[in-house]
Design an enzyme around this catalytic site. Structure first.
Site, PDB file in Angstrom:
ATOM      1  N   GLY A 101       4.367  -3.351   6.223  1.00 50.90           N
ATOM      2  CA  GLY A 101       3.196  -2.939   6.992  1.00 50.90           C
ATOM      3  C   GLY A 101       1.895  -2.985   6.205  1.00 50.90           C
ATOM      4  O   GLY A 101       1.839  -3.477   5.073  1.00 50.90           O
ATOM      5  N   LYS A 154       3.909  13.251  12.874  1.00 51.02           N
ATOM      6  CA  LYS A 154       3.719  13.346  11.415  1.00 51.02           C
ATOM      7  C   LYS A 154       3.967  14.779  10.923  1.00 51.02           C
ATOM      8  O   LYS A 154       4.499  14.977   9.841  1.00 51.02           O
ATOM      9  CB  LYS A 154       2.313  12.876  11.021  1.00 51.02           C
ATOM     10  CG  LYS A 154       2.004  11.427  11.359  1.00 51.02           C
ATOM     11  CD  LYS A 154       2.991  10.429  10.765  1.00 51.02           C
ATOM     12  CE  LYS A 154       2.813  10.168   9.292  1.00 51.02           C
ATOM     13  NZ  LYS A 154       3.772   9.145   8.802  1.00 51.02           N
ATOM     14  N   VAL A 166      -7.219   4.973   7.173  1.00 51.53           N
ATOM     15  CA  VAL A 166      -7.166   3.969   6.114  1.00 51.53           C
ATOM     16  C   VAL A 166      -7.922   2.705   6.539  1.00 51.53           C
ATOM     17  O   VAL A 166      -7.718   2.199   7.647  1.00 51.53           O
ATOM     18  CB  VAL A 166      -5.701   3.627   5.766  1.00 51.53           C
ATOM     19  CG1 VAL A 166      -5.635   2.630   4.613  1.00 51.53           C
ATOM     20  CG2 VAL A 166      -4.926   4.899   5.406  1.00 51.53           C
TER      21      VAL A 166
HETATM   22  P1  NDP Z   1       1.979  -0.350  10.047  1.00 49.06           P
HETATM   23  O1  NDP Z   1       2.236  -0.396  11.510  1.00 49.06           O
HETATM   24  O2  NDP Z   1       1.323  -1.497   9.423  1.00 49.06           O
HETATM   25  O3  NDP Z   1       3.301  -0.022   9.267  1.00 49.06           O
HETATM   26  C1  NDP Z   1       4.362   0.731   9.838  1.00 49.06           C
HETATM   27  C2  NDP Z   1       5.642   0.299   9.175  1.00 49.06           C
HETATM   28  O4  NDP Z   1       6.722   1.071   9.704  1.00 49.06           O
HETATM   29  C3  NDP Z   1       5.966  -1.166   9.443  1.00 49.06           C
HETATM   30  O5  NDP Z   1       6.464  -1.755   8.267  1.00 49.06           O
HETATM   31  C4  NDP Z   1       7.052  -1.071  10.505  1.00 49.06           C
HETATM   32  O6  NDP Z   1       7.945  -2.148  10.474  1.00 49.06           O
HETATM   33  C5  NDP Z   1       7.762   0.200  10.098  1.00 49.06           C
HETATM   34  N1  NDP Z   1       8.547   0.732  11.215  1.00 49.06           N
HETATM   35  C6  NDP Z   1       8.092   1.189  12.388  1.00 49.06           C
HETATM   36  N2  NDP Z   1       9.125   1.549  13.162  1.00 49.06           N
HETATM   37  C7  NDP Z   1      10.248   1.297  12.453  1.00 49.06           C
HETATM   38  C8  NDP Z   1      11.641   1.441  12.706  1.00 49.06           C
HETATM   39  N3  NDP Z   1      12.127   1.923  13.866  1.00 49.06           N
HETATM   40  N4  NDP Z   1      12.522   1.108  11.733  1.00 49.06           N
HETATM   41  C9  NDP Z   1      12.074   0.606  10.550  1.00 49.06           C
HETATM   42  N5  NDP Z   1      10.769   0.425  10.264  1.00 49.06           N
HETATM   43  C10 NDP Z   1       9.882   0.774  11.216  1.00 49.06           C
HETATM   44  O7  NDP Z   1       1.109   0.990   9.817  1.00 49.06           O
HETATM   45  P2  NDP Z   1       0.423   1.607   8.513  1.00 49.06           P
HETATM   46  O8  NDP Z   1       0.707   0.786   7.326  1.00 49.06           O
HETATM   47  O9  NDP Z   1      -0.961   1.917   8.891  1.00 49.06           O
HETATM   48  O10 NDP Z   1       1.214   2.983   8.414  1.00 49.06           O
HETATM   49  C11 NDP Z   1       2.190   3.237   7.415  1.00 49.06           C
HETATM   50  C12 NDP Z   1       2.380   4.725   7.263  1.00 49.06           C
HETATM   51  O11 NDP Z   1       1.138   5.340   6.895  1.00 49.06           O
HETATM   52  C13 NDP Z   1       2.864   5.455   8.516  1.00 49.06           C
HETATM   53  O12 NDP Z   1       3.773   6.455   8.089  1.00 49.06           O
HETATM   54  C14 NDP Z   1       1.579   6.099   9.057  1.00 49.06           C
HETATM   55  O13 NDP Z   1       1.869   7.246   9.804  1.00 49.06           O
HETATM   56  C15 NDP Z   1       0.895   6.458   7.734  1.00 49.06           C
HETATM   57  N6  NDP Z   1      -0.562   6.640   7.830  1.00 49.06           N
HETATM   58  C16 NDP Z   1      -1.396   5.608   8.207  1.00 49.06           C
HETATM   59  C17 NDP Z   1      -2.758   5.799   8.252  1.00 49.06           C
HETATM   60  C18 NDP Z   1      -3.713   4.704   8.626  1.00 49.06           C
HETATM   61  O14 NDP Z   1      -4.903   4.987   8.835  1.00 49.06           O
HETATM   62  N7  NDP Z   1      -3.264   3.454   8.704  1.00 49.06           N
HETATM   63  C19 NDP Z   1      -3.358   7.113   7.926  1.00 49.06           C
HETATM   64  C20 NDP Z   1      -2.410   8.099   7.512  1.00 49.06           C
HETATM   65  C21 NDP Z   1      -1.067   7.866   7.470  1.00 49.06           C
HETATM   66  P3  NDP Z   1       7.744  -3.420  11.447  1.00 49.06           P
HETATM   67  O15 NDP Z   1       6.875  -4.333  10.630  1.00 49.06           O
HETATM   68  O16 NDP Z   1       9.121  -3.893  11.660  1.00 49.06           O
HETATM   69  O17 NDP Z   1       7.061  -2.932  12.686  1.00 49.06           O
END
Ligand code: NDP
Length: 344
Positions: free
Chosen positions: A12, A165, A192
């Site tokens: 991600g 969360k 972010v």
């Molecule tokens: P992304 O959507 O880019 O990343 C989410 C990741 O979680 C992806 O790799 C996705 O995989 C994986 N995922 C989702 N569902 C599943 C599942 N059922 N099984 C396995 N993997 C799964 O989002 P972000 O990088 O922005 O977010 C990453 C983390 O950071 C999260 O925990 C989010 O809550 C937290 N966060 C983000 C913020 C932001 O502003 N972006 C702020 C604060 C916290 P796939 O590629 O297969 O979908």
């Protein structure tokens, strides 16, 4: 071969920068993905690994499948649990947000326990687990939110992403308390921003910026405050949490807090009139009427619009040792990349 770390969500937006940092430091990085055959989701990581000192391994695991992380965790000294759906576009919040966040945390952390080798777990939580509505600060008589606070005002019906969360982070603390064979360090990033290493993320980070640049708020910005932090700093914070022996507890990350109009002002300062940006705040009364167009209801407007947010980030700076990138630089890099990729 470097010590092995399992990283969930490594494909991600945030996870890819964490994986890059770990590979550069020579770790063996076990990234878990839902579908190993879907190489398009992680080929950017394979490319990054080629020029690095570390080693990349791709394992298959799903947050919703009990036991699916066990094999990948075995032999690792640490786990970084980043995966969790971050979307505000959902139909069934229980199934799409809460279950993967909560059951996913249970599954990943149980795999850490069962591995017998994992000594540290770094969990990506969020400031959404620290505070709910921004009026909460005023209602509780607080000057700012700190790591002591937990969001008490979100629920499965109201801001279910935030609620997912809260549930996931609380579950992680409960599991650490009862298992005791690994130490938990939590990272609580605010919103972010910054460039992306992956073109396939569904992260709201990119969607939010796209909406602003494409003129969704051109008639007026909702007077909402957020914390902002660079994605590269968030990745650094994860690596500091892994390596710094003093790292403990929760860590709020934000370079600063500001409202949407201030954010638009930064973009205008960098890019002039290239984008249809808001030049004024939208009156709160109007927000009650048009809120549903932006996916927010009257309660959200009442409890958030016009209430400034303050976050205490001293722990991330003084104990974790994080140095923040100026948010102007993060925004500049992000917008330039979105323009180059013809997203905006
Ligand atoms: P992304 O959507 O880019 O990343 C989410 C990741 O979680 C992806 O790799 C996705 O995989 C994986 N995922 C989702 N569902 C599943 C599942 N059922 N099984 C396995 N993997 C799964 O989002 P972000 O990088 O922005 O977010 C990453 C983390 O950071 C999260 O925990 C989010 O809550 C937290 N966060 C983000 C913020 C932001 O502003 N972006 C702020 C604060 C916290 P796939 O590629 O297969 O979908």
């Amino acid at each position: 071969m470097g010590k092995a770390v399992m990283v969930t969500g490594g494909s991600g937006y945030i996870g890819s920068w964490v994986v890059k940092g770990l590979l550069e430091k020579g770790y063996t990085v076990r990234v878990t993905v839902r579908d190993r055959k879907n190489t398009g989701k992680y080929e950017h990581l394979t490319d990054l690994a080629k020029g690095s000192q570390g080693r990349l391994e791709i394992w298959e695991a799903d947050l919703l499948k009990e036991g699916s992380f066990d094999k990948a965790a075995r032999g690792c000294f640490a786990v970084m649990h980043i995966a969790s759906p971050f979307t505000l576009r959902f139909k069934d919040p229980q199934k799409e947000l809460i279950e993967p966040a909560l059951n996913g945390t249970r599954n990943v952390l149980s795999a850490a326990t069962r591995s017998g080798t994992v000594r540290k777990v770094v969990l990506t939580s969020s400031v959404a687990a620290v505070h709910g509505d921004t009026i909460d600060m005023k209602e509780k008589g607080l000057k700012e939110f700190t790591e002591e606070h937990f969001n008490y005002s979100s629920s499965a019906k109201r801001q279910p992403y935030s609620f997912s969360k809260v549930l996931a982070e609380k579950e992680a603390w409960k599991m650490e308390e009862s298992r005791k064979n690994w130490k938990l360090v939590v990272i609580n990033p605010s919103f972010v921003v910054g460039p992306s290493l992956t073109g396939t993320t569904d992260s709201e980070s990119l969607n939010f910026m796209k909406n602003i640049l494409q003129g969704k708020f051109k008639m007026g910005a909702p007077e909402l405050w957020f914390g902002f932090v660079d994605v590269r700093d968030v990745a650094n914070a994860h690596i500091l949490a892994l390596e710094n022996p003093k790292a403990a507890g929760r860590h709020i990350l934000a370079e600063r807090t500001m409202n949407m109009l201030e954010l638009a002002g930064i973009i205008r300062g960098l890019f002039g009139d290239k984008y249809k940006l808001p030049a004024k705040n939208s009156p709160k009364l109007l927000m009650y009427l048009i809120g549903p167009m932006f996916g927010v209801n009257a309660r959200f407007v009442r409890r958030n619009v016009g209430y400034p947010l303050k976050l205490n980030t001293s722990k991330s700076r003084n104990i974790l040792g994080l140095t923040y990138t100026h948010i102007e630089k993060s925004i500049e890099d992000m917008v330039k990349q979105m323009h180059e990729m013809e997203i905006v």
